[in-house]
Design a protein around this motif. Structure first.
Motif, PDB file in Angstrom:
ATOM      1  N   ALA A 159       0.760  -1.172   0.129  1.00 45.61           N
ATOM      2  CA  ALA A 159      -0.039  -0.121  -0.063  1.00 45.61           C
ATOM      3  C   ALA A 159       0.906   1.292   0.198  1.00 45.61           C
ATOM      4  O   ALA A 159       0.469   2.145  -0.677  1.00 45.61           O
ATOM      5  CB  ALA A 159      -0.743  -0.031   1.215  1.00 45.61           C
ATOM      6  N   ILE A 160       1.870   1.337   0.791  1.00 44.77           N
ATOM      7  CA  ILE A 160       2.737   2.404   0.878  1.00 44.77           C
ATOM      8  C   ILE A 160       3.650   2.784  -0.402  1.00 44.77           C
ATOM      9  O   ILE A 160       3.578   3.869  -0.880  1.00 44.77           O
ATOM     10  CB  ILE A 160       3.854   2.270   2.071  1.00 44.77           C
ATOM     11  N   THR A 161       4.448   1.551  -0.920  1.00 46.43           N
ATOM     12  CA  THR A 161       4.883   1.728  -2.094  1.00 46.43           C
ATOM     13  C   THR A 161       3.908   1.899  -3.316  1.00 46.43           C
ATOM     14  O   THR A 161       4.052   2.706  -4.262  1.00 46.43           O
ATOM     15  CB  THR A 161       5.402   0.435  -2.484  1.00 46.43           C
ATOM     16  N   GLY A 162       2.864   1.469  -3.591  1.00 50.88           N
ATOM     17  CA  GLY A 162       1.888   1.524  -4.556  1.00 50.88           C
ATOM     18  C   GLY A 162       1.433   3.018  -4.366  1.00 50.88           C
ATOM     19  O   GLY A 162       1.317   3.765  -5.359  1.00 50.88           O
ATOM     20  N   ALA A 163       1.100   3.777  -3.144  1.00 51.08           N
ATOM     21  CA  ALA A 163       0.778   4.732  -2.919  1.00 51.08           C
ATOM     22  C   ALA A 163       1.617   6.106  -3.635  1.00 51.08           C
ATOM     23  O   ALA A 163       1.372   6.956  -4.229  1.00 51.08           O
ATOM     24  CB  ALA A 163       0.347   5.310  -1.718  1.00 51.08           C
ATOM     25  N   VAL A 164       2.735   5.756  -3.499  1.00 49.48           N
ATOM     26  CA  VAL A 164       3.944   6.588  -4.256  1.00 49.48           C
ATOM     27  C   VAL A 164       3.710   6.669  -5.325  1.00 49.48           C
ATOM     28  O   VAL A 164       3.736   7.816  -6.226  1.00 49.48           O
ATOM     29  CB  VAL A 164       5.512   6.300  -3.615  1.00 49.48           C
ATOM     30  N   MET A 165       3.451   5.527  -6.216  1.00 46.74           N
ATOM     31  CA  MET A 165       3.348   5.729  -7.843  1.00 46.74           C
ATOM     32  C   MET A 165       1.923   5.976  -8.133  1.00 46.74           C
ATOM     33  O   MET A 165       1.621   6.654  -9.074  1.00 46.74           O
ATOM     34  CB  MET A 165       3.430   4.276  -8.185  1.00 46.74           C
ATOM     35  N   LEU A 166       0.802   5.714  -7.108  1.00 45.96           N
ATOM     36  CA  LEU A 166      -0.440   6.263  -7.505  1.00 45.96           C
ATOM     37  C   LEU A 166      -0.829   7.677  -7.314  1.00 45.96           C
ATOM     38  O   LEU A 166      -1.520   8.462  -7.969  1.00 45.96           O
ATOM     39  CB  LEU A 166      -1.406   5.372  -6.560  1.00 45.96           C
ATOM     40  N   ALA A 167      -0.079   8.090  -6.297  1.00 49.18           N
ATOM     41  CA  ALA A 167      -0.219   9.721  -6.012  1.00 49.18           C
ATOM     42  C   ALA A 167       1.020  10.334  -5.583  1.00 49.18           C
ATOM     43  O   ALA A 167       1.421  10.709  -4.420  1.00 49.18           O
ATOM     44  CB  ALA A 167      -1.349   9.922  -4.911  1.00 49.18           C
ATOM     45  N   ILE A 168       2.128  10.284  -6.609  1.00 47.31           N
ATOM     46  CA  ILE A 168       3.258  10.963  -6.339  1.00 47.31           C
ATOM     47  C   ILE A 168       3.446  12.373  -5.711  1.00 47.31           C
ATOM     48  O   ILE A 168       4.242  12.676  -5.044  1.00 47.31           O
ATOM     49  CB  ILE A 168       4.161  10.789  -7.767  1.00 47.31           C
ATOM     50  N   GLN A 169       2.154  13.123  -6.232  1.00 49.73           N
ATOM     51  CA  GLN A 169       2.325  14.625  -5.635  1.00 49.73           C
ATOM     52  C   GLN A 169       1.957  14.545  -4.262  1.00 49.73           C
ATOM     53  O   GLN A 169       2.136  15.710  -3.637  1.00 49.73           O
ATOM     54  CB  GLN A 169       0.831  15.263  -6.381  1.00 49.73           C
ATOM     55  N   TYR A 170       1.318  13.515  -3.556  1.00 50.69           N
ATOM     56  CA  TYR A 170       1.212  13.463  -1.987  1.00 50.69           C
ATOM     57  C   TYR A 170       2.241  12.723  -1.269  1.00 50.69           C
ATOM     58  O   TYR A 170       2.655  13.158  -0.235  1.00 50.69           O
ATOM     59  CB  TYR A 170      -0.012  12.906  -1.828  1.00 50.69           C
ATOM     60  N   PHE A 171       2.928  11.867  -2.004  1.00 53.81           N
ATOM     61  CA  PHE A 171       3.882  10.968  -1.420  1.00 53.81           C
ATOM     62  C   PHE A 171       5.321  10.915  -1.864  1.00 53.81           C
ATOM     63  O   PHE A 171       5.922   9.916  -1.708  1.00 53.81           O
ATOM     64  CB  PHE A 171       3.157   9.434  -1.427  1.00 53.81           C
ATOM     65  N   GLY A 172       5.409  11.926  -2.689  1.00 55.61           N
ATOM     66  CA  GLY A 172       6.575  12.140  -3.392  1.00 55.61           C
ATOM     67  C   GLY A 172       7.807  11.957  -2.337  1.00 55.61           C
ATOM     68  O   GLY A 172       9.000  11.750  -2.511  1.00 55.61           O
ATOM     69  N   TRP A 173       7.483  12.661  -1.235  1.00 58.97           N
ATOM     70  CA  TRP A 173       8.532  12.728  -0.080  1.00 58.97           C
ATOM     71  C   TRP A 173       9.059  11.091   0.357  1.00 58.97           C
ATOM     72  O   TRP A 173      10.219  11.136   0.801  1.00 58.97           O
ATOM     73  CB  TRP A 173       7.757  13.485   1.334  1.00 58.97           C
ATOM     74  N   ILE A 174       8.138  10.249   0.181  1.00 59.69           N
ATOM     75  CA  ILE A 174       8.501   8.880   0.614  1.00 59.69           C
ATOM     76  C   ILE A 174       9.609   8.477  -0.387  1.00 59.69           C
ATOM     77  O   ILE A 174      10.653   8.029  -0.196  1.00 59.69           O
ATOM     78  CB  ILE A 174       7.479   7.916   0.595  1.00 59.69           C
ATOM     79  N   ALA A 175       9.407   8.768  -1.701  1.00 56.73           N
ATOM     80  CA  ALA A 175      10.317   8.506  -2.796  1.00 56.73           C
ATOM     81  C   ALA A 175      11.846   9.013  -2.577  1.00 56.73           C
ATOM     82  O   ALA A 175      12.898   8.626  -2.598  1.00 56.73           O
ATOM     83  CB  ALA A 175       9.712   8.830  -4.254  1.00 56.73           C
ATOM     84  N   VAL A 235      11.446   6.400  -6.883  1.00 59.04           N
ATOM     85  CA  VAL A 235      10.352   5.712  -7.432  1.00 59.04           C
ATOM     86  C   VAL A 235      10.679   4.721  -7.996  1.00 59.04           C
ATOM     87  O   VAL A 235      10.057   3.410  -7.852  1.00 59.04           O
ATOM     88  CB  VAL A 235       9.815   6.680  -8.316  1.00 59.04           C
ATOM     89  N   GLN A 236      11.955   4.329  -8.577  1.00 54.63           N
ATOM     90  CA  GLN A 236      12.399   3.172  -9.403  1.00 54.63           C
ATOM     91  C   GLN A 236      12.619   2.058  -8.297  1.00 54.63           C
ATOM     92  O   GLN A 236      12.394   0.652  -8.389  1.00 54.63           O
ATOM     93  CB  GLN A 236      13.468   3.589 -10.136  1.00 54.63           C
ATOM     94  N   ILE A 237      13.168   2.466  -7.109  1.00 58.43           N
ATOM     95  CA  ILE A 237      13.634   1.592  -6.287  1.00 58.43           C
ATOM     96  C   ILE A 237      12.204   1.015  -5.623  1.00 58.43           C
ATOM     97  O   ILE A 237      12.101  -0.227  -5.244  1.00 58.43           O
ATOM     98  CB  ILE A 237      14.432   2.273  -5.023  1.00 58.43           C
ATOM     99  N   LEU A 238      11.273   1.860  -5.344  1.00 60.09           N
ATOM    100  CA  LEU A 238       9.746   1.294  -4.708  1.00 60.09           C
ATOM    101  C   LEU A 238       9.151   0.483  -5.624  1.00 60.09           C
ATOM    102  O   LEU A 238       8.585  -0.274  -5.346  1.00 60.09           O
ATOM    103  CB  LEU A 238       9.209   2.705  -4.289  1.00 60.09           C
ATOM    104  N   ARG A 239       9.396   0.704  -7.104  1.00 60.65           N
ATOM    105  CA  ARG A 239       8.570  -0.043  -7.973  1.00 60.65           C
ATOM    106  C   ARG A 239       9.124  -1.380  -8.024  1.00 60.65           C
ATOM    107  O   ARG A 239       8.432  -2.175  -8.179  1.00 60.65           O
ATOM    108  CB  ARG A 239       8.660   0.679  -9.422  1.00 60.65           C
TER     109      ARG A 239
END
Length: 237
Positions: free
Chosen positions: A29-45, A69-73
């Motif tokens: 959920a966390i890794t997917g959220a980054v790719m789903l809504a990078i504008q909100y979770f870009g800080w994780i990336a 993002v690539q690592i999380l993907r």
């Protein structure tokens, strides 16, 4: 004072599978959220990618999010495959050893399912007692659990099939977008399950079962008679 008689309502294998399902779902959920809504979770990336960008001698102020993002993907795909293997393995075990209890309420007549759903709604939302005629037929899992698990199964199937297609099949851009949509919809269904599951698990009426899940799986016989008398009867207890 006589000791309370205890019954095991949650086996060790169930508790282990439940814990790992929680871990896998949370991570995905966390890794997917980054790719789903990078504008909100870009800080994780950014947090993930910054040290990697430094190690790769890239400019972290420019490349940290891209690297993250690539690592999380990659991690999302690896953990998705591992979780799929866990679900398949545990599912086969449950079916092979006839331990699949969660969908049993769906075998009840529809009238009984509706009556149970109404009674549970009254208890969860308004604190009303469950009528005796309904309480006597409560199984190891109630009808709400069965239907929410169906939602989860559909959601996981959608995410798993679409995810595998995106990883392993040579899709066109349009096909990839369709699979991505199904993947996201599957996640939203699983999110609905998680919200409903948390609501039920954290409800005061289910506190004894929640403690059993995170302790030793044991429940007093008296409590079990309130929550799952039909299951006790089937077990000869």
């Amino acid at each position: 004072m006589a000791e309370k008689r205890l019954v095991e309502i949650i086996s060790l294998s169930y508790r282990i599978a439940h814990a790992h399902n929680l871990h896998f779902w949370s991570f995905l959920a966390i890794t997917g959220a980054v790719m789903l809504a990078i504008q909100y979770f870009g800080w994780i990336a950014y947090a993930v990618g910054y040290p990697a960008a430094v190690l790769l001698r890239l400019d972290p102020t420019v490349d940290a999010i891209t690297v993250g993002v690539q690592i999380l993907r990659v991690l999302h795909r690896i953990f998705g495959i591992l979780w799929g293997a866990l679900i398949i393995t545990y599912g086969v075990y449950l079916v092979a050893f006839r331990k699949l209890e969660v969908l049993r309420p769906l075998t009840k007549p529809l009238r009984e399912q509706i009556a149970e759903a109404k009674a549970l709604t009254g208890r969860y939302l308004f604190g009303k007692p469950i009528p005796k005629e309904v309480e006597e037929k409560l199984d190891r899992h109630n009808v709400f659990v069965a239907y929410t698990v169906l939602i989860l199964i559909i959601g996981i199937a959608m995410s798993a099939i679409s995810g595998a297609a995106m990883i392993f099949l040579p899709l066109s851009l349009e096909q990839y977008r369709q699979m991505l949509l199904w993947h996201d919809l599957g996640f939203y269904l699983s999110l609905i399950f998680v919200y409903l599951h948390l609501f039920a698990a954290l409800h005061p009426a289910n506190a004894p079962i929640l403690r059993a899940m995170f302790r030793d799986g044991m429940l007093s016989l008296e409590e079990a008679k309130k929550h799952m008398p039909k299951w006790l009867q089937r077990k000869g207890l």
